[in-house]
Design a protein around this motif. Structure first.
Motif, PDB file in Angstrom:
ATOM      1  N   GLU A 101      31.792 -21.289 -34.307  1.00  0.00           N
ATOM      2  CA  GLU A 101      31.445 -21.234 -35.715  1.00  0.00           C
ATOM      3  C   GLU A 101      32.672 -21.016 -36.601  1.00  0.00           C
ATOM      4  O   GLU A 101      33.062 -21.872 -37.359  1.00  0.00           O
ATOM      5  CB  GLU A 101      30.411 -20.109 -35.926  1.00  0.00           C
ATOM      6  CG  GLU A 101      30.055 -19.816 -37.368  1.00  0.00           C
ATOM      7  CD  GLU A 101      29.211 -20.897 -37.997  1.00  0.00           C
ATOM      8  OE1 GLU A 101      28.715 -21.772 -37.261  1.00  0.00           O
ATOM      9  OE2 GLU A 101      29.086 -20.896 -39.231  1.00  0.00           O
ATOM     10  N   ILE A 102      33.308 -19.857 -36.439  1.00  0.00           N
ATOM     11  CA  ILE A 102      34.331 -19.490 -37.412  1.00  0.00           C
ATOM     12  C   ILE A 102      35.588 -20.330 -37.252  1.00  0.00           C
ATOM     13  O   ILE A 102      36.178 -20.769 -38.235  1.00  0.00           O
ATOM     14  CB  ILE A 102      34.638 -17.984 -37.284  1.00  0.00           C
ATOM     15  CG1 ILE A 102      33.412 -17.206 -37.765  1.00  0.00           C
ATOM     16  CG2 ILE A 102      35.867 -17.605 -38.093  1.00  0.00           C
ATOM     17  CD1 ILE A 102      33.500 -15.728 -37.595  1.00  0.00           C
ATOM     18  N   LEU A 103      35.993 -20.595 -36.006  1.00  0.00           N
ATOM     19  CA  LEU A 103      37.226 -21.347 -35.789  1.00  0.00           C
ATOM     20  C   LEU A 103      36.922 -22.746 -35.280  1.00  0.00           C
ATOM     21  O   LEU A 103      37.751 -23.386 -34.634  1.00  0.00           O
ATOM     22  CB  LEU A 103      38.121 -20.596 -34.793  1.00  0.00           C
ATOM     23  CG  LEU A 103      38.474 -19.166 -35.222  1.00  0.00           C
ATOM     24  CD1 LEU A 103      39.174 -18.428 -34.095  1.00  0.00           C
ATOM     25  CD2 LEU A 103      39.337 -19.174 -36.467  1.00  0.00           C
ATOM     26  N   THR A 112      42.439 -20.476 -25.468  1.00  0.00           N
ATOM     27  CA  THR A 112      43.424 -20.517 -26.550  1.00  0.00           C
ATOM     28  C   THR A 112      43.029 -19.621 -27.707  1.00  0.00           C
ATOM     29  O   THR A 112      43.674 -19.623 -28.756  1.00  0.00           O
ATOM     30  CB  THR A 112      43.585 -21.950 -27.092  1.00  0.00           C
ATOM     31  OG1 THR A 112      42.318 -22.382 -27.595  1.00  0.00           O
ATOM     32  CG2 THR A 112      44.074 -22.901 -26.011  1.00  0.00           C
ATOM     33  N   LEU A 113      41.919 -18.880 -27.542  1.00  0.00           N
ATOM     34  CA  LEU A 113      41.362 -18.128 -28.673  1.00  0.00           C
ATOM     35  C   LEU A 113      42.363 -17.153 -29.287  1.00  0.00           C
ATOM     36  O   LEU A 113      42.532 -17.105 -30.507  1.00  0.00           O
ATOM     37  CB  LEU A 113      40.093 -17.390 -28.219  1.00  0.00           C
ATOM     38  CG  LEU A 113      39.315 -16.639 -29.311  1.00  0.00           C
ATOM     39  CD1 LEU A 113      38.944 -17.586 -30.446  1.00  0.00           C
ATOM     40  CD2 LEU A 113      38.048 -16.012 -28.729  1.00  0.00           C
ATOM     41  N   ALA A 114      43.043 -16.391 -28.422  1.00  0.00           N
ATOM     42  CA  ALA A 114      43.964 -15.378 -28.937  1.00  0.00           C
ATOM     43  C   ALA A 114      45.064 -16.017 -29.781  1.00  0.00           C
ATOM     44  O   ALA A 114      45.439 -15.487 -30.834  1.00  0.00           O
ATOM     45  CB  ALA A 114      44.570 -14.582 -27.775  1.00  0.00           C
ATOM     46  N   ASP A 115      45.563 -17.193 -29.342  1.00  0.00           N
ATOM     47  CA  ASP A 115      46.609 -17.871 -30.110  1.00  0.00           C
ATOM     48  C   ASP A 115      46.088 -18.332 -31.463  1.00  0.00           C
ATOM     49  O   ASP A 115      46.774 -18.226 -32.478  1.00  0.00           O
ATOM     50  CB  ASP A 115      47.130 -19.092 -29.321  1.00  0.00           C
ATOM     51  CG  ASP A 115      47.834 -18.656 -28.036  1.00  0.00           C
ATOM     52  OD1 ASP A 115      48.279 -17.477 -27.996  1.00  0.00           O
ATOM     53  OD2 ASP A 115      47.911 -19.472 -27.113  1.00  0.00           O
ATOM     54  N   THR A 116      44.881 -18.877 -31.452  1.00  0.00           N
ATOM     55  CA  THR A 116      44.300 -19.347 -32.712  1.00  0.00           C
ATOM     56  C   THR A 116      44.143 -18.183 -33.683  1.00  0.00           C
ATOM     57  O   THR A 116      44.464 -18.297 -34.870  1.00  0.00           O
ATOM     58  CB  THR A 116      42.921 -19.985 -32.457  1.00  0.00           C
ATOM     59  OG1 THR A 116      43.022 -20.856 -31.337  1.00  0.00           O
ATOM     60  CG2 THR A 116      42.469 -20.771 -33.673  1.00  0.00           C
ATOM     61  N   LEU A 117      43.648 -17.047 -33.166  1.00  0.00           N
ATOM     62  CA  LEU A 117      43.455 -15.869 -34.026  1.00  0.00           C
ATOM     63  C   LEU A 117      44.784 -15.428 -34.642  1.00  0.00           C
ATOM     64  O   LEU A 117      44.843 -15.057 -35.814  1.00  0.00           O
ATOM     65  CB  LEU A 117      42.854 -14.712 -33.225  1.00  0.00           C
ATOM     66  CG  LEU A 117      41.396 -14.854 -32.789  1.00  0.00           C
ATOM     67  CD1 LEU A 117      41.004 -13.685 -31.884  1.00  0.00           C
ATOM     68  CD2 LEU A 117      40.485 -14.910 -34.007  1.00  0.00           C
ATOM     69  N   GLY A 121      46.664 -13.882 -38.459  1.00  0.00           N
ATOM     70  CA  GLY A 121      47.088 -12.482 -38.496  1.00  0.00           C
ATOM     71  C   GLY A 121      46.045 -11.569 -37.878  1.00  0.00           C
ATOM     72  O   GLY A 121      45.907 -10.418 -38.260  1.00  0.00           O
ATOM     73  N   VAL A 122      45.267 -12.116 -36.926  1.00  0.00           N
ATOM     74  CA  VAL A 122      44.174 -11.366 -36.320  1.00  0.00           C
ATOM     75  C   VAL A 122      44.378 -11.326 -34.810  1.00  0.00           C
ATOM     76  O   VAL A 122      44.856 -12.288 -34.221  1.00  0.00           O
ATOM     77  CB  VAL A 122      42.826 -12.040 -36.658  1.00  0.00           C
ATOM     78  CG1 VAL A 122      41.678 -11.397 -35.883  1.00  0.00           C
ATOM     79  CG2 VAL A 122      42.554 -11.953 -38.164  1.00  0.00           C
ATOM     80  N   ALA A 123      44.055 -10.186 -34.201  1.00  0.00           N
ATOM     81  CA  ALA A 123      44.107 -10.066 -32.746  1.00  0.00           C
ATOM     82  C   ALA A 123      42.757  -9.592 -32.237  1.00  0.00           C
ATOM     83  O   ALA A 123      41.907  -9.174 -33.032  1.00  0.00           O
ATOM     84  CB  ALA A 123      45.196  -9.072 -32.336  1.00  0.00           C
ATOM     85  N   MET A 124      42.559  -9.680 -30.894  1.00  0.00           N
ATOM     86  CA  MET A 124      41.287  -9.216 -30.341  1.00  0.00           C
ATOM     87  C   MET A 124      41.515  -8.370 -29.103  1.00  0.00           C
ATOM     88  O   MET A 124      42.531  -8.515 -28.413  1.00  0.00           O
ATOM     89  CB  MET A 124      40.378 -10.399 -30.003  1.00  0.00           C
ATOM     90  CG  MET A 124      40.964 -11.347 -28.950  1.00  0.00           C
ATOM     91  SD  MET A 124      39.901 -12.784 -28.724  1.00  0.00           S
ATOM     92  CE  MET A 124      39.466 -12.580 -27.004  1.00  0.00           C
TER      93      MET A 124
END
Lengths: 503, 247
Positions: A101-103, A112-117, A121-124
């Motif tokens: 949804e969001i990305l 690749t989620l962490a890289d996209t975040l 300027g967001v981390a998880m």
């Protein structure tokens, strides 16, 4: 005696000043607007997310941070925007929601989620341990009688009533895709997630969307239909945070990684929703046991809660109504006096009023962030119409002989306005202020949706937890406040108007 | 004092005043009389610039009204209307003092002038603190007159000032008004439809019909030398109620 004729006007001004002053004095220090040095956690408006939000608060507080919680702010997109904008520092999210949804535009995958975040300027954190996917649920008795086992089985019964949460209705990984994937013939209705369960139980709905960790699944004996075409993805719970979060706070959040099985989470949800334990308590109890924290959930008494909400509500109402009076009366005068600008002013405030209050609140958020400021501005715009129109009508309906007498005296236009026309229209203007006050106090309860607090907060929580007591905790004080404000305005009217102008 | 030259006033197709020439002499009471809709009130409102003529010119003391500063001009013309002229949110005193306050008079000057006028119009002083709705009709018109006289204007424009009063009070006020006009030597323009009132006040009378002056002169001339059957009818119509007593 010397100021007899101009007194009503100056009294009106001092009355407005009083309202503004009171509301400023009542402004709470840190309740709704955390200081820069402190951290803010946000959460979506469903119980699990609120509990996880409180846990994020607890673990960071345990490391010495001052943390505020803007709970039940709204949907995923709203929280994401608030995080990227910096209104909040942390909120609980689900991987599937991010990817699907969001990305979605970024076309990323789980790997690749962490890289996209990072680009935002967001981390998880690492997954908290449970997968809270979407599911479709029906009542067990209905499932048995119609032999419903998979989502595809719904195809055989086009007469079934489907009701889905509003977010699910719109999401690309929600109803539109589900309908395609299973070729379902039904039309679905949008309902609030928590009201969906009630609809299912009372029979007005036959199938609803649920989260697989919802406590209600067991409570209401709901059958989850098998997603045999693997439509719903994986929704691992994680905490999202801004990369500028202090390392110690980040370490605190990481303590929650891998802590929760689906069963644990469903149990915690049940504590809050079925046992009606407040979320901060549920969160603190669990963490104290699991992590040996010494988190204490603040459990203010009902009176204390009402006190805080009253302060917040007074700020919203006082500032927005005060501004509306200060600007609305001059605009009404302009509308009455200017043949050119007048119709435009009336039209514009009229059009503003046709915008649904919820939408007006929502459009304030992108430029102004969440909190009290956007709510005050929206309420101010909303309160303009009755004040502007009543001022306009009051001035336009003055008796001709009186206006002509004032002209024949040779008063200047300004003097005529202040000494004659406004005092004569005062009753109509004050009626507009009263209407605006009533509308304002009621509409201000929606401010809670954008983090403004106020009486709307317990109402939101009450709806979410099906708790009538909490709903009343918001609605009863709002009603009392309305009565008090009307009484205050009545007293103002009696002091302001000479005895000849009272009814 | 006030001169109207070839003045007309049209409202769309309606002609309210049609080519009127009229001179109001200083120090005299000029009465405008005529049936409803004959244009007498319009004429009065043209004199203080509340409305502007469609054609022709109005001058006050030699200055064209439409070019003069209307505020200054209106300060020299007191204006009293039949009813509803007092502001309901102000006491009698505040109504009368309104204009002086606007002009920034000091308190003692305002108070002194109010005391003087209260005496002149014979208003019981305790009535000053009452609102218009608490005053009798006659008292209201006495306050209206105070308000009109506050700046000691040269001219008084009175639009049926006694029209709404019952006969006894009316007669009372007529006496008082006439002596005030005479004592002060004001230029007065009075609008009425009452022939008795016109005769009682008028140094000069102008009878209007459909926006035109039909006859002008003394009341005596109107009664004894009517210039047209209309003048005769108008005067007869108002005498009729008492005619059967005259045998």
């Amino acid at each position: 005696m010397t100021l007899a004729f101009s007194l009503p006007f100056s009294r009106l001004l001092s009355g407005i000043a009083l309202v503004l002053g009171l509301s400023l004095a009542a402004r709470p220090a840190a309740q709704a607007q955390p200081a820069d040095s402190s951290l803010t956690v946000g959460s979506k408006k469903f119980t699990e997310n609120v509990i996880l939000g409180w846990m994020a608060v607890d673990v960071m507080q345990a490391r010495g941070f001052e943390v505020a919680h803007r709970s039940q702010l709204g949907g995923s997109r709203f929280l994401w925007d608030a995080l990227v904008r910096g209104d909040i520092d942390v909120y609980p999210e689900y991987t599937g929601t991010l990817i699907q949804e969001i990305l979605a535009e970024s076309g990323g995958t789980r790997s690749t989620l962490a890289d996209t975040l990072a680009r935002y300027g967001v981390a998880m954190t690492e997954p908290l341990g449970f997968n809270n996917t979407y599911a479709i649920g029906v009542r067990a008795d209905l499932a048995d009688s119609l032999d419903l086992r998979t989502i595809g089985d719904l195809r055989r019964h086009p007469e079934l009533q489907l009701g889905f949460s509003n977010e699910f209705m719109d999401r690309s990984d929600g109803w539109p895709g589900l309908q395609d994937a299973y070729n379902l013939p039904q039309d679905a209705r949008g309902v609030d997630h928590d009201l969906g369960y009630r609809g299912l139980v009372n029979g007005s709905l036959d199938a609803i969307d649920l989260y697989s960790t919802d406590a209600e699944i067991e409570q209401y004996d709901i059958r989850v239909l098998e997603d045999n075409r693997d439509y719903f993805g994986t929704y691992e719970a994680i905490l999202l945070y801004r990369t500028d979060l202090p390392a110690a706070a980040e370490a605190g959040l990481q303590q929650l990684e891998g802590r929760f099985s689906e069963q644990t989470m469903q149990g915690l949800n049940a504590r809050a929703k079925i046992d009606q334990v407040d979320e901060p308590v549920v969160a603190a109890n669990y963490l104290n046991e699991a992590l040996n924290l010494e988190a204490t959930a603040e459990t203010p008494s009902r009176m204390e809660r009402v006190g805080v909400r009253t302060e917040e509500h007074l700020v919203l109402v006082g500032l927005s109504l005060g501004l509306a009076i200060l600007l609305g009366i001059p605009l009404g005068i302009l509308a009455a006096k200017s043949r050119i600008v007048g119709p435009g002013v009336l039209l514009v405030v009229g059009i503003i009023y046709t915008i649904p209050s919820l939408a007006l609140l929502a459009v304030m958020v992108p430029p102004l962030g969440v909190g009290q400021l956007p709510a005050v501005l929206a309420l101010f715009l909303y309160s303009l119409l009755p004040i502007v129109w009543n001022t306009y009508t009051g001035l336009n309906d003055l008796s001709r002989p009186l206006v002509e007498s004032a002209e024949a005296l040779g008063l200047s236009a300004a003097s005529k306005l202040v000494r004659v026309e406004i005092p004569l229209a005062a009753r109509s203007i004050l009626a507009g202020v009263k209407i605006a006050a009533v509308i304002n106090i009621g509409t201000a309860t929606l401010g809670a949706l954008i983090g403004a607090g106020g009486y709307g907060q317990p109402i939101l929580t009450g709806i979410r937890r099906a708790n009538l007591g909490l709903i009343l905790e918001g609605t009863v004080p709002a009603a009392v406040l309305t009565i008090l404000v009307l009484a205050l305005l009545e007293i103002l009217e009696r002091t302001l108007l000479p005895r000849s102008m009272r009814t | 004092m006030i001169t109207l030259t070839g003045v007309s006033k049209h409202y769309g197709d309606t002609v309210a005043v049609d080519d009127v020439d009229l001179t109001v002499e200083a120090g005299q009471t000029t009465v405008l009389i005529g049936p409803s809709g004959s244009g007498k009130s319009t004429l009065l409102r043209l004199m203080n610039g509340l409305i502007t003529p469609t054609a022709g010119a109005v001058t006050f003391d030699g200055t064209p009204v439409e070019q003069a500063s209307t505020h200054a001009l209106r300060h020299r013309m007191g204006y009293v209307i039949q009813e509803g002229g007092l502001f309901p949110h102000l006491t009698g005193r505040s109504n009368a003092a309104l204009l002086a306050r606007h002009l920034g008079w000091p308190d003692d000057r305002v108070d002194a002038r109010i005391a003087e006028l209260t005496d002149l119009v014979q208003l019981p002083p305790n009535r000053l603190e009452q609102y218009p709705s608490e005053l009798s009709g006659g008292q209201r018109q006495r306050v209206s007159l105070m308000r009109a006289l506050m700046l000691d204007p040269d001219v008084l424009l009175l639009d049926e000032p006694l029209g709404a009063l019952d006969p006894m009070i009316r007669a009372d006020l007529q006496d008082d008004l006439r002596s005030i006009f005479r004592d002060l030597g004001k230029t007065v323009v009075l609008v009425t439809h009452d022939i008795g009132e016109a005769g009682y006040f008028g140094d000069a009378v102008a009878l209007l019909r459909r926006g035109r002056i039909v006859q002008r002169g003394s009341m005596h001339a109107l009664v004894h030398a009517p210039s047209s059957p209309f003048v005769e009818d108008f005067i007869q119509a108002q005498r009729a109620p008492l005619e059967h007593l005259e045998e």
